[in-house]
Design a protein around this motif. Structure first.
Motif, PDB file in Angstrom:
ATOM      1  N   PHE A  18       0.832  -1.199   0.000  1.00  0.00           N
ATOM      2  CA  PHE A  18       0.000   0.000   0.000  1.00  0.00           C
ATOM      3  C   PHE A  18       0.869   1.252   0.000  1.00  0.00           C
ATOM      4  N   ALA A  19       0.380   2.299  -0.650  1.00  0.00           N
ATOM      5  CA  ALA A  19       0.995   3.621  -0.565  1.00  0.00           C
ATOM      6  C   ALA A  19      -0.022   4.548   0.080  1.00  0.00           C
TER       7      ALA A  19
ATOM      8  N   SER B  59       1.224  14.201  -1.142  1.00  0.00           N
ATOM      9  CA  SER B  59       2.562  13.823  -0.684  1.00  0.00           C
ATOM     10  C   SER B  59       2.520  12.447  -0.026  1.00  0.00           C
ATOM     11  N   THR B  60       3.567  11.676  -0.217  1.00  0.00           N
ATOM     12  CA  THR B  60       3.623  10.311   0.293  1.00  0.00           C
ATOM     13  C   THR B  60       3.889  10.301   1.794  1.00  0.00           C
TER      14      THR B  60
ATOM     15  N   LEU C 162      -5.420   6.007   0.094  1.00  0.00           N
ATOM     16  CA  LEU C 162      -4.679   4.753  -0.027  1.00  0.00           C
ATOM     17  C   LEU C 162      -4.681   4.300  -1.478  1.00  0.00           C
ATOM     18  N   SER C 163      -3.531   3.874  -1.946  1.00  0.00           N
ATOM     19  CA  SER C 163      -3.428   3.258  -3.268  1.00  0.00           C
ATOM     20  C   SER C 163      -2.639   1.968  -3.128  1.00  0.00           C
TER      21      SER C 163
ATOM     22  N   LEU D  89     -10.412  -1.842  -4.496  1.00  0.00           N
ATOM     23  CA  LEU D  89      -9.514  -0.886  -3.856  1.00  0.00           C
ATOM     24  C   LEU D  89      -8.371  -0.501  -4.798  1.00  0.00           C
ATOM     25  N   GLY D  90      -7.725   0.624  -4.482  1.00  0.00           N
ATOM     26  CA  GLY D  90      -6.515   1.010  -5.207  1.00  0.00           C
ATOM     27  C   GLY D  90      -6.734   1.370  -6.659  1.00  0.00           C
ATOM     28  N   GLY D  91      -7.916   1.894  -6.983  1.00  0.00           N
ATOM     29  CA  GLY D  91      -8.150   2.334  -8.357  1.00  0.00           C
ATOM     30  C   GLY D  91      -8.692   1.268  -9.283  1.00  0.00           C
TER      31      GLY D  91
END
Length: 712
Positions: A472-473, A480-481, A536-537, A558-560
């Motif tokens: 996860f990112a 910003s990360t 969250l991505s 999730l994640g796009g």
């Protein structure tokens, strides 16, 4: 005062006037040079022992105004952001086409549904069925193409970010290199205006890319910071930006941060320090506005797919097909059957459309009936075996690797099979009928889930192998990360509750940044902390539910992954290969003995499919739409309008920003630019000064000559 002193005073005036004339001539010759800043000649008196000893040239200065310059830099950054946003959003808007064009995506959807109506009226017409499939394919391909083009715009933005980063690095190096030149000239009293003018031109270019705040150093150089306080250049040291564009871009792509190594060697995320500029605009389009449009487009396609499939699953081809094959639910048989309520029927038919057998399935009571007589009971765990036993060989239900199949035996008149719900009290789970839930008679198929209400509860198995990883990112609202979390499914996470708890762990999960939760429909969602919340991505996902199903991110949307549906749907291959499988008819459970329950020419289900555009649908929150009940027609119209408004607003912002930039540059130019009338006045003044100094020297010479003659 000696004659030598008089001579020296005259010489100082002569040399100073020469310097001043040189400045004026330089200004006049550069009157039409873009970016040239007018020079100002200065002079100061020379005093020795309290006695005036002439004049000397001072430091040549630029006619720059720090306030007008700052206003120009700010306007340039705003215009840079607005212009790139407008350009890219216009590209996205153009993909949807003119609403009056028959090839517009939404008009293609309407055409497809209109074709359904015509095919229903001529249900035996093969060309009518072909037209339905042709226009449906065109619509789906167009929708997928629009989604792909949105991703291409994102890819272009990402590539431009890489280019801008390289440009910024080059400009910062040039600015710091000139700092050294300017400082050296200032200390030694030399003319630094040429270097300062060139440096200002670099600052102008930089201000379009990022918002900057420029302060003058005491030694003549500049310090450049973003408005958020990040130092980009000071003295001979410049910050260095680093970014690698993504190799491939789709809705699930997780972009790397723009890393900036500061003047003191510290490493930071550039997104934390951007408030305007082209770089900010590119990031916003890539990560926010284009994602919003794509998400809403995909929600439209998702609901179009699910709604049309729901009706198609209520009907049947004529004659009934010999077998039906469902989609991969990524569930076990027990998980898939559990949670159904109401009743459904598995019906076998002969080649003439007569019902040969009807197996009634009551999910509320767990009872089976065959042709009206009790045929046993079932549970979710033994559903397949008990149903097959009750069918007595007339048909067979199979379930393997998440896929249900249903086949007629092909003997004893059991030539075709259909799933038919009663008029009221039909079987349902998560708002889907039995056939739709398993995708047994889907018209549109997809290799990724199009519904994220899994029906799982906290006590159900998680289905993901221990040790399988999801990376996860986590990002803040400004992009910003915050962190990258490499999550591995723990060996003890056997149930969904265990998995959710592991995901929310503050050490090995994402619990420091937000919370996962499983709702009553089995939908897993993430809610980030903060206002606006963290996002969250998914960087990578190596999981597979039950070993053959969807990945963790695909299964729960999730994640796009929701944004990929439009590019992953297409006409069911079986129907595409054989248009006669288009389910235009419906089985009549009440048909009397000897009367066909499935009649040739029946188009009742085709008419129902034609009406899905005006059917109320509950849309999820996506992009620019807050979700809720609407129709496909209304939602599509709203989406077209919202995309148009988004592009129009961006264009208006760009026009307004460009107008402000023009005004700021005009005021700055009036201060910094060369005015020929003013320069001609200065030229006359300095010529007169030169002439006066020459006469003083001549007078001293004449006095020398008189003295020499007297001595001779």
């Amino acid at each position: 005062m000696s004659l030598n002193t008089i001579m020296n005073i005259g010489m100082s005036g002569l040399m100073t006037a020469q310097d001043q004339l040189h400045v004026v001539s330089d200004n006049i010759s550069n009157v039409n040079t873009p970016g040239y800043i007018r020079k100002i000649a200065t002079q100061q008196s020379v005093t020795i022992g309290g006695v005036g000893m002439g004049v000397q040239s001072g430091q040549v200065k630029l006619a720059a105004d720090q306030y007008l310059e700052a206003a120009s830099f700010s306007a340039s950054a705003n215009a840079g952001q607005a212009d790139i946003s407008s350009s890219m959003l216009d590209q996205i808007q153009s993909q949807f086409g003119d609403i009056t064009d028959s090839n517009n995506m939404f008009n293609l959807a309407s055409t497809t549904l209109s074709d359904m109506s015509q095919a229903a009226e001529t249900a035996t017409s093969s060309p009518a069925r072909q037209q339905v499939l042709s226009d449906l394919s065109t619509f789906l391909n167009t929708a997928g193409g629009v989604s792909s083009q949105i991703q291409q715009v994102r890819a272009n933005a990402d590539s431009q970010i890489g280019t801008d980063v390289d440009t910024i690095n080059g400009l910062l190096k040039n600015i710091t290199d000139l700092n050294a030149t300017i400082s050296s000239a200032t200390v030694t009293g030399q003319d630094a205006t040429g270097a300062q003018t060139t440096q200002t031109q670099y600052l102008d270019q930089l201000s379009k890319l990022v918002d900057i705040n420029v302060t003058q150093d005491t030694n003549g150089g500049v310090t450049v910071r973003t408005n958020a306080g990040l130092t980009l250049a000071t003295g001979s040291t410049a910050a260095t930006l680093s970014y690698t564009p993504a190799a491939n871009v789709d809705a699930t792509t997780n972009f790397s941060p723009i890393t900036v190594t500061g003047v003191n060697g510290e490493t930071r995320d550039m997104a934390d320090y951007l408030s305007s500029g082209e770089l900010k605009g590119l990031i916003d389009v890539r990560d926010t506005s284009s994602v919003a449009v794509n998400d809403q487009l995909n929600e439209y396609v998702r609901q179009f797919t699910n709604t049309l499939n729901a009706v198609h699953n209520q009907g049947s081809a004529v004659p009934a097909p010999a077998s039906l094959t469902g989609k991969n639910t990524s569930l076990t048989s027990s998980e898939a059957v559990s949670g159904f309520t109401g009743q459904t029927n598995i019906v076998t038919l002969d080649s003439s459309g007569n019902i040969t057998h009807t197996l009634g399935i009551d999910f509320t009571t767990g009872n089976l009936t065959l042709d009206g007589a009790a045929a046993g009971t079932f549970t979710a765990a033994n559903f397949t075996s008990q149903v097959n036993s009750a069918l007595g060989g007339s048909a067979t239900v199979g379930f393997a690797n998440g896929v249900m199949t249903l086949s007629a035996s092909g003997s004893g008149g059991n030539d075709g099979v259909a799933v038919v719900d009663p008029a009221t009290g039909g079987a349902t789970k998560q708002g889907q009928g039995f056939s739709q839930f398993f995708g047994l008679n889907d018209l549109i198929s997809s290799d990724v889930p199009t519904s994220y209400n899994t029906g799982l509860s906290g006590s159900d198995n998680s289905g993901f192998a221990p040790g399988s990883e999801v990376d996860f990112a986590l990002k803040s609202s400004d992009g910003s990360t915050l962190s990258t979390v490499n999550f591995a499914v723990p060996s003890g996470a056997t149930t969904m509750s265990d998995l959710v708890n592991a995901l929310n762990d503050t050490t090995s999960g994402v619990g420091r940044y937000g919370t996962f939760s499983l709702d009553s429909n089995g939908a897993l969602t993430f809610k980030g902390f903060g206002n606006p919340p963290n996002t969250l991505s998914v960087k990578s996902d190596q999981t597979s539910r039950n070993g053959t199903g969807a990945s963790f991110s695909q299964f729960f949307g999730l994640g796009g992954t929701q944004g990929t549906i439009a590019t992953r749907v297409g006409i069911n291959q079986a129907v595409n290969n054989n248009p006669s499988l288009l389910a235009l008819g419906r089985v009549n459970l009440s048909a009397s003995t000897g009367t066909a329950a499935l009649s040739v020419g029946d188009g009742s289900n085709g008419l129902a499919m034609a009406g899905v555009g005006s059917q109320s649908v509950t849309f999820a929150k996506a992009g620019l739409n807050g979700g809720g009940a609407s129709t496909l027609n209304r939602y599509g119209s709203d989406l077209a309008g919202q995309v148009g408004n988004l592009s129009s607003q961006a264009k208006n912002n760009a026009d307004a920003s460009d107008a402000l930039l023009t005004e700021a540059n005009s005021r700055r130019s009036s201060q910094e630019g060369v005015n020929l009338d003013e320069e001609l006045v200065n030229l006359t003044t300095y010529q007169q000064g030169y002439s006066a100094a020459s006469r003083l020297i001549q007078a001293a010479k004449d006095m020398y000559d008189v003295l020499l003659n007297m001595m001779g």
